[in-house]
Scaffold this motif. Structure first.
Motif, PDB file in Angstrom:
ATOM      1  N   GLY A  43      42.088  14.371  41.158  1.00 23.92           N
ATOM      2  CA  GLY A  43      41.239  14.376  40.273  1.00 23.92           C
ATOM      3  C   GLY A  43      42.249  15.114  38.759  1.00 23.92           C
ATOM      4  N   ASP A  44      42.792  15.508  39.106  1.00 23.45           N
ATOM      5  CA  ASP A  44      44.182  16.069  38.116  1.00 23.45           C
ATOM      6  C   ASP A  44      44.780  15.115  37.113  1.00 23.45           C
ATOM      7  N   TYR A  45      45.156  14.310  38.168  1.00 23.15           N
ATOM      8  CA  TYR A  45      45.802  13.034  37.545  1.00 23.15           C
ATOM      9  C   TYR A  45      45.267  12.359  35.976  1.00 23.15           C
ATOM     10  N   VAL A  46      43.751  12.042  37.603  1.00 26.42           N
ATOM     11  CA  VAL A  46      42.692  10.521  36.426  1.00 26.42           C
ATOM     12  C   VAL A  46      41.923  11.012  35.267  1.00 26.42           C
ATOM     13  N   CYS A  47      42.047  12.635  35.740  1.00 21.96           N
ATOM     14  CA  CYS A  47      41.505  13.366  34.347  1.00 21.96           C
ATOM     15  C   CYS A  47      42.231  13.573  33.266  1.00 21.96           C
ATOM     16  N   MET A  48      43.378  13.849  33.279  1.00 20.89           N
ATOM     17  CA  MET A  48      44.434  14.085  32.627  1.00 20.89           C
ATOM     18  C   MET A  48      44.495  12.256  31.609  1.00 20.89           C
ATOM     19  N   ALA A  49      44.426  11.042  32.395  1.00 22.05           N
ATOM     20  CA  ALA A  49      45.227   9.806  32.231  1.00 22.05           C
ATOM     21  C   ALA A  49      43.851   9.557  31.148  1.00 22.05           C
ATOM     22  N   TYR A  50      42.618   9.732  31.766  1.00 20.48           N
ATOM     23  CA  TYR A  50      41.364   9.475  31.216  1.00 20.48           C
ATOM     24  C   TYR A  50      41.396  11.262  29.174  1.00 20.48           C
ATOM     25  N   ALA A  52      43.850  11.476  27.771  1.00 19.55           N
ATOM     26  CA  ALA A  52      45.442  11.283  27.600  1.00 19.55           C
ATOM     27  C   ALA A  52      44.964  10.083  26.261  1.00 19.55           C
ATOM     28  N   SER A  53      44.799   9.073  27.063  1.00 22.63           N
ATOM     29  CA  SER A  53      44.661   8.054  26.762  1.00 22.63           C
ATOM     30  C   SER A  53      43.209   7.259  26.677  1.00 22.63           C
ATOM     31  N   ARG A  54      42.292   7.032  27.366  1.00 19.32           N
ATOM     32  CA  ARG A  54      41.400   6.758  28.108  1.00 19.32           C
ATOM     33  C   ARG A  54      42.011   5.785  28.968  1.00 19.32           C
ATOM     34  N   PRO A  63      54.012   9.408  17.212  1.00 20.18           N
ATOM     35  CA  PRO A  63      55.726   8.031  17.521  1.00 20.18           C
ATOM     36  C   PRO A  63      56.761   8.749  19.147  1.00 20.18           C
ATOM     37  N   THR A  64      56.325   9.672  19.181  1.00 18.27           N
ATOM     38  CA  THR A  64      56.990   9.645  20.646  1.00 18.27           C
ATOM     39  C   THR A  64      56.555  10.265  21.989  1.00 18.27           C
ATOM     40  N   GLU A  65      54.796   9.628  22.031  1.00 22.11           N
ATOM     41  CA  GLU A  65      54.126   9.674  23.583  1.00 22.11           C
ATOM     42  C   GLU A  65      53.765   8.196  23.745  1.00 22.11           C
ATOM     43  N   TYR A  66      53.649   7.800  25.134  1.00 22.79           N
ATOM     44  CA  TYR A  66      53.712   6.510  25.305  1.00 22.79           C
ATOM     45  C   TYR A  66      53.231   6.266  26.719  1.00 22.79           C
ATOM     46  N   GLY A  67      51.807   5.402  26.824  1.00 22.20           N
ATOM     47  CA  GLY A  67      51.192   4.986  27.737  1.00 22.20           C
ATOM     48  C   GLY A  67      50.392   5.792  28.522  1.00 22.20           C
ATOM     49  N   ILE A  68      50.056   5.000  29.715  1.00 20.52           N
ATOM     50  CA  ILE A  68      48.489   6.119  30.300  1.00 20.52           C
ATOM     51  C   ILE A  68      48.330   7.797  30.129  1.00 20.52           C
ATOM     52  N   GLY A 117      55.433  21.152  35.053  1.00 17.15           N
ATOM     53  CA  GLY A 117      54.838  20.728  36.144  1.00 17.15           C
ATOM     54  C   GLY A 117      53.556  19.681  34.808  1.00 17.15           C
ATOM     55  N   LEU A 118      52.071  19.761  35.325  1.00 21.01           N
ATOM     56  CA  LEU A 118      50.767  19.265  34.208  1.00 21.01           C
ATOM     57  C   LEU A 118      50.726  19.860  33.120  1.00 21.01           C
ATOM     58  N   GLY A 119      51.076  21.631  33.467  1.00 23.39           N
ATOM     59  CA  GLY A 119      50.797  22.548  32.135  1.00 23.39           C
ATOM     60  C   GLY A 119      52.135  21.840  30.986  1.00 23.39           C
ATOM     61  N   ALA A 120      52.999  20.835  30.832  1.00 23.27           N
ATOM     62  CA  ALA A 120      53.803  20.667  29.910  1.00 23.27           C
ATOM     63  C   ALA A 120      52.238  18.808  29.263  1.00 23.27           C
ATOM     64  N   SER A 121      51.264  18.635  29.617  1.00 18.99           N
ATOM     65  CA  SER A 121      50.883  18.187  29.108  1.00 18.99           C
ATOM     66  C   SER A 121      49.358  18.830  28.368  1.00 18.99           C
ATOM     67  N   THR A 122      49.270  18.502  27.062  1.00 20.93           N
ATOM     68  CA  THR A 122      48.014  19.264  26.331  1.00 20.93           C
ATOM     69  C   THR A 122      46.676  18.815  26.933  1.00 20.93           C
TER      70      THR A 122
END
Length: 140
Positions: A43-50, A52-54, A63-68, A117-122
């Motif tokens: 759930g952590d990973y899927v929540c982050m993907a949703y 971050a990128s829908r 300019p510096t962030e890529y993908g799902i 870890g995932l703490g780097a992901s806003t």
């Protein structure tokens, strides 16, 4: 005539957006062996993907962030233009912009093993951290 015009407008607005469905993302994360690393759940990973990128694999929001997962080019991938880049995943950033997300998942596996870890992901910190995220993986 109106329907034809509407279809043209929708196609133009869609552009090159390659959004995956949630269960495709869930299955790729499961196959990639991310679940359980440092206690992060599916759930952590899927929540982050949703958030971050829908689930849009073609997203290059800044300019510096890529993908799902919106992986940063300074640390994790080579975009050929970010000064001082590290490329710790050993991948070209453009490879993160297609519907095959196995390389994205492998890079995320490297990111998760980093001390932040995932703490780097806003998006993860803002929308997922400390919340019940099990519904993101339910039903797949």
């Amino acid at each position: 005539m109106k329907i034809c015009l509407m279809l043209i407008v929708v196609a133009a607005l869609a552009g090159n957006s390659w959004a995956l469905n949630r269960c495709s993302v869930v299955n790729a994360i499961r196959r990639g062996g991310l679940v359980g690393i440092k206690g992060y759940s599916l759930g952590d990973y899927v929540c982050m993907a949703y958030h971050a990128s829908r689930y849009d694999t073609s997203l290059n929001r800044s300019p510096t962030e890529y993908g799902i997962f919106q992986i940063n080019s300074y640390w994790w991938c080579d975009d050929g233009k970010t000064p001082g880049r590290k490329n710790l995943c050993g991948i070209r950033c453009k490879n993160l912009l297609n519907t095959n997300i196995s390389d994205d998942v492998n890079c995320l596996k490297r990111i998760v093993r980093d001390p932040n870890g995932l703490g780097a992901s806003t998006p993860w910190k803002k929308y997922c951290k400390g919340k019940n995220v099990s519904s993101y993986a339910t039903g797949c």
